[in-house]
Motif scaffolding. Structure first.
Motif, mmCIF file in Angstrom:
data_model
loop_
_atom_site.group_PDB
_atom_site.id
_atom_site.type_symbol
_atom_site.label_atom_id
_atom_site.label_comp_id
_atom_site.label_asym_id
_atom_site.label_seq_id
_atom_site.Cartn_x
_atom_site.Cartn_y
_atom_site.Cartn_z
ATOM 1 N N LEU A 39 54.788 48.404 26.946
ATOM 2 C CA LEU A 39 54.897 48.672 25.610
ATOM 3 C C LEU A 39 54.091 47.376 24.950
ATOM 4 O O LEU A 39 53.016 47.571 23.723
ATOM 5 C CB LEU A 39 55.816 48.092 25.500
ATOM 6 C CG LEU A 39 56.458 48.150 23.941
ATOM 7 C CD1 LEU A 39 56.482 48.982 23.107
ATOM 8 C CD2 LEU A 39 58.328 47.587 23.726
ATOM 9 N N ARG A 40 53.801 45.960 25.604
ATOM 10 C CA ARG A 40 52.734 44.840 24.813
ATOM 11 C C ARG A 40 51.404 45.605 24.689
ATOM 12 O O ARG A 40 50.923 45.578 23.681
ATOM 13 C CB ARG A 40 52.912 44.292 26.135
ATOM 14 C CG ARG A 40 51.247 42.801 24.802
ATOM 15 C CD ARG A 40 51.574 41.479 26.166
ATOM 16 N NE ARG A 40 51.430 42.149 28.323
ATOM 17 C CZ ARG A 40 50.274 42.367 28.274
ATOM 18 N NH1 ARG A 40 49.153 42.699 27.468
ATOM 19 N NH2 ARG A 40 50.239 42.366 29.662
ATOM 20 N N LYS A 41 51.138 46.115 25.745
ATOM 21 C CA LYS A 41 49.394 46.893 25.029
ATOM 22 C C LYS A 41 49.306 47.742 24.489
ATOM 23 O O LYS A 41 47.998 48.082 23.860
ATOM 24 C CB LYS A 41 49.298 47.378 26.809
ATOM 25 C CG LYS A 41 48.211 45.984 28.045
ATOM 26 C CD LYS A 41 48.300 47.026 29.361
ATOM 27 C CE LYS A 41 48.473 45.693 30.445
ATOM 28 N NZ LYS A 41 48.584 46.107 31.886
ATOM 29 N N ILE A 42 50.268 48.256 24.705
ATOM 30 C CA ILE A 42 50.782 49.359 22.882
ATOM 31 C C ILE A 42 50.401 49.560 21.962
ATOM 32 O O ILE A 42 49.499 49.090 21.254
ATOM 33 C CB ILE A 42 51.715 50.545 24.163
ATOM 34 C CG1 ILE A 42 51.206 51.499 24.625
ATOM 35 C CG2 ILE A 42 51.940 51.427 22.574
ATOM 36 C CD1 ILE A 42 52.747 52.913 24.906
ATOM 37 N N GLY A 63 52.512 39.056 15.073
ATOM 38 C CA GLY A 63 53.835 37.715 15.020
ATOM 39 C C GLY A 63 53.211 36.567 16.232
ATOM 40 O O GLY A 63 54.022 36.128 16.286
ATOM 41 N N ILE A 64 51.916 36.471 17.091
ATOM 42 C CA ILE A 64 51.626 35.763 17.471
ATOM 43 C C ILE A 64 50.579 35.097 16.847
ATOM 44 O O ILE A 64 49.779 35.645 16.619
ATOM 45 C CB ILE A 64 51.324 36.617 18.389
ATOM 46 C CG1 ILE A 64 50.303 37.324 19.055
ATOM 47 C CG2 ILE A 64 52.815 36.899 19.827
ATOM 48 C CD1 ILE A 64 49.992 38.599 19.716
ATOM 49 N N SER A 65 49.894 33.782 18.446
ATOM 50 C CA SER A 65 48.923 33.306 17.793
ATOM 51 C C SER A 65 47.300 33.767 17.970
ATOM 52 O O SER A 65 47.909 34.788 19.472
ATOM 53 C CB SER A 65 48.976 32.098 18.222
ATOM 54 O OG SER A 65 48.583 31.822 19.638
ATOM 55 N N ARG A 66 46.197 33.544 17.858
ATOM 56 C CA ARG A 66 45.566 34.340 18.325
ATOM 57 C C ARG A 66 45.211 33.891 19.661
ATOM 58 O O ARG A 66 44.987 34.417 20.247
ATOM 59 C CB ARG A 66 44.602 33.782 17.723
ATOM 60 C CG ARG A 66 43.181 35.104 16.420
ATOM 61 C CD ARG A 66 42.974 34.423 15.553
ATOM 62 N NE ARG A 66 41.598 34.475 16.255
ATOM 63 C CZ ARG A 66 40.425 33.837 15.914
ATOM 64 N NH1 ARG A 66 40.124 32.372 14.806
ATOM 65 N NH2 ARG A 66 39.624 33.524 16.902
ATOM 66 N N GLN A 67 45.968 32.916 20.181
ATOM 67 C CA GLN A 67 45.801 32.255 21.509
ATOM 68 C C GLN A 67 46.243 33.023 22.533
ATOM 69 O O GLN A 67 46.436 33.456 23.722
ATOM 70 C CB GLN A 67 45.524 30.949 21.835
ATOM 71 C CG GLN A 67 45.936 30.353 22.981
ATOM 72 C CD GLN A 67 44.172 30.426 23.419
ATOM 73 O OE1 GLN A 67 42.976 30.038 23.358
ATOM 74 N NE2 GLN A 67 44.529 31.287 24.797
ATOM 75 N N HIS A 72 47.126 37.156 26.481
ATOM 76 C CA HIS A 72 47.663 38.601 26.797
ATOM 77 C C HIS A 72 46.912 39.637 27.371
ATOM 78 O O HIS A 72 46.878 40.555 28.337
ATOM 79 C CB HIS A 72 48.909 39.008 25.059
ATOM 80 C CG HIS A 72 49.765 38.272 25.103
ATOM 81 N ND1 HIS A 72 50.977 38.651 26.072
ATOM 82 C CD2 HIS A 72 50.957 37.975 24.122
ATOM 83 C CE1 HIS A 72 52.091 38.464 25.496
ATOM 84 N NE2 HIS A 72 51.455 37.940 24.655
ATOM 85 N N GLU A 73 45.427 39.554 26.648
ATOM 86 C CA GLU A 73 44.519 40.474 26.930
ATOM 87 C C GLU A 73 43.915 39.638 28.219
ATOM 88 O O GLU A 73 42.921 40.639 28.837
ATOM 89 C CB GLU A 73 43.163 40.015 25.876
ATOM 90 C CG GLU A 73 43.956 41.508 24.237
ATOM 91 C CD GLU A 73 42.372 40.342 23.260
ATOM 92 O OE1 GLU A 73 42.623 41.561 22.517
ATOM 93 O OE2 GLU A 73 41.527 39.188 23.423
ATOM 94 N N GLU A 74 43.745 38.738 28.987
ATOM 95 C CA GLU A 74 43.779 38.120 29.634
ATOM 96 C C GLU A 74 44.102 38.509 30.825
ATOM 97 O O GLU A 74 43.733 38.883 32.452
ATOM 98 C CB GLU A 74 43.077 36.764 29.924
ATOM 99 C CG GLU A 74 42.385 36.060 29.235
ATOM 100 C CD GLU A 74 42.507 34.039 29.389
ATOM 101 O OE1 GLU A 74 42.767 34.271 29.683
ATOM 102 O OE2 GLU A 74 41.713 34.024 28.497
ATOM 103 N N VAL A 75 45.920 39.241 30.744
ATOM 104 C CA VAL A 75 46.857 39.579 31.642
ATOM 105 C C VAL A 75 46.340 41.107 32.205
ATOM 106 O O VAL A 75 46.019 41.584 33.185
ATOM 107 C CB VAL A 75 47.878 39.953 31.033
ATOM 108 C CG1 VAL A 75 49.377 40.383 32.296
ATOM 109 C CG2 VAL A 75 48.366 37.977 30.899
ATOM 110 N N GLU A 76 45.131 42.112 31.423
ATOM 111 C CA GLU A 76 45.488 43.018 31.292
ATOM 112 C C GLU A 76 44.288 43.391 32.349
ATOM 113 O O GLU A 76 43.624 43.269 33.113
ATOM 114 C CB GLU A 76 44.777 43.895 30.131
ATOM 115 C CG GLU A 76 45.503 43.338 29.229
ATOM 116 C CD GLU A 76 45.334 44.588 27.607
ATOM 117 O OE1 GLU A 76 44.330 45.493 27.934
ATOM 118 O OE2 GLU A 76 45.607 44.295 27.057
#
Length: 76
Positions: A39-42, A63-67, A72-76
């Motif tokens: 869901l987060r990735k979508i 509703g999140i910070s750029r950091q 989150h992108e690094e987790v993918e």
């Protein structure tokens, strides 16, 4: 407010098709945490397409910070 959506309206709309798809995914042996990751990735992908990859706009819309977005992108 005709045509406008509240979080409740979105929830009710997604609860049907999307909710059933996520439940089926979990029922097939995947964990709840894995479903949350999907869901987060979508959500990030949809926002990325909507804002042309603009990280500030993507993060703001979620509703999140750029950091946090970068994390989150690094987790993918």
């Amino acid at each position: 407010a005709g045509g406008s959506y509240s979080a409740k309206n979105y929830g009710e709309n997604l609860e049907g098709r999307f909710g059933e798809a996520l439940l089926k995914y979990i029922s097939s042996g995947e964990s709840f945490d894995e479903a949350k990751d999907i869901l987060r990735k979508i959500m990030i992908n949809v926002a990325s397409k909507k804002y042309g990859g603009n990280k500030s706009k993507i993060a703001s819309s979620l509703g999140i910070s750029r950091q946090s977005l970068y994390d989150h992108e690094e987790v993918e």
